[in-house]
Design an enzyme around this catalytic site. Sequence first.
Site, short mmCIF file in Angstrom:
data_model
loop_
_atom_site.label_atom_id
_atom_site.label_comp_id
_atom_site.label_asym_id
_atom_site.label_seq_id
_atom_site.Cartn_x
_atom_site.Cartn_y
_atom_site.Cartn_z
N LYS A 1 -1.75 -9.51 -5.11
CA LYS A 1 -3.46 -9.75 -5.03
C LYS A 1 -4.23 -10.78 -4.41
O LYS A 1 -4.96 -11.46 -4.87
CB LYS A 1 -3.54 -10.04 -6.92
CG LYS A 1 -2.81 -8.95 -7.72
CD LYS A 1 -2.95 -7.65 -7.27
CE LYS A 1 -4.44 -6.96 -7.56
NZ LYS A 1 -4.34 -5.62 -7.28
N HIS B 1 5.79 -9.21 0.13
CA HIS B 1 5.49 -10.18 -0.82
C HIS B 1 6.65 -11.28 -1.04
O HIS B 1 6.39 -12.14 -1.89
CB HIS B 1 5.36 -9.65 -2.17
CG HIS B 1 4.01 -8.76 -2.36
ND1 HIS B 1 2.82 -8.94 -1.77
CD2 HIS B 1 3.84 -7.53 -3.06
CE1 HIS B 1 2.09 -8.24 -2.33
NE2 HIS B 1 2.55 -7.18 -3.08
N SER C 1 -7.51 -11.35 -10.65
CA SER C 1 -7.26 -10.06 -10.24
C SER C 1 -5.73 -9.56 -10.92
O SER C 1 -5.76 -8.26 -11.35
CB SER C 1 -7.16 -9.98 -8.67
OG SER C 1 -6.73 -8.55 -8.39
N MET D 1 -14.16 0.78 2.10
CA MET D 1 -12.55 0.79 2.04
C MET D 1 -12.21 1.50 0.74
O MET D 1 -11.35 2.35 0.53
CB MET D 1 -11.94 -0.47 2.19
CG MET D 1 -10.18 -0.22 2.40
SD MET D 1 -9.59 -1.93 2.47
CE MET D 1 -9.57 -2.25 0.95
#
Length: 287
Positions: A45, A101, A131, A225
């Site tokens: 995020k 990640h 988020s 986007m």
Amino acid sequence: MTEAELYSLYKGVYVPVLLHSPQSLKYCEDFRFRADDVLIVTYPKSGTTWMQEIVPLIMSGGDLASVETLHNWDRVPWLEENRACILNLEQRPSPRLFSTHFHYNMMPPGFFEVKPKVIYVMRNPKDVFTSSFHYYGMSSFLVNPGPQGEFLKKFLDGKVMFGSWFDHVKGWLNAEDKERIMYISYDEMIMDLKDCVSRIAQFLEKPLDSEVTEKIADRCLFKNMKQNNMSNYSAVPPELMDQTKSRFLRKGIAGDWKNQLTEAEVEQFDSVYKEKMKDVKYKFVWD
């Protein structure tokens, strides 16, 4: 469902079992890098999807087909996720683009031997928390966040997927071979996307003229986007991600934490942040 049911513990951090099988984690561990590979590295995020849009457009010189013909998880796949095993990444022409990640100390041996280029994207952790809170609430493969105060404690303690934001950022900031790493923040991209596109292009040794830079920056504005069905996760089945609860690409702004956290939670966050980041010399945009 609980952490024990939905996550496995890999190198000390939680990873969602649905996305990270033992086979995919082994595939990543054994992956053979090339020196001209490009890795987008993020804590979850923090702007991964955004960078998965920007980098292919830079590498293609602004050709929109690079982001309109493949889902982002296939065009810049996560090396540690299941799909990496079936995409024949070994056959892809150079330069290959990947995401991860992983913390710095979780990276596989081949990464440290070959030293590919890394774009490390950071984001204000309060916005990462905000988020994440919405994302966990709409994703069936993640532990439901529950009450905000409880989720905040888990987040600050690193009891969430991919562990502690603090450890992740500090690990990558302390990485060796910094000349191979570009550090950039989500917050900088919000402030001046065209400048960021230009800087990323220079780092990737793909200089663009002003017109193409402008075209890419415009295409990668969050509102534009969000309309790209190859990037907005609209193809993910609702039983995995219920976007009626929260859009995957939700707001794309900096500072939304001010609408989310209570005064007491901000105090709690600031106290932990101050202690955890006291030895960090890097100047963050949000400080």
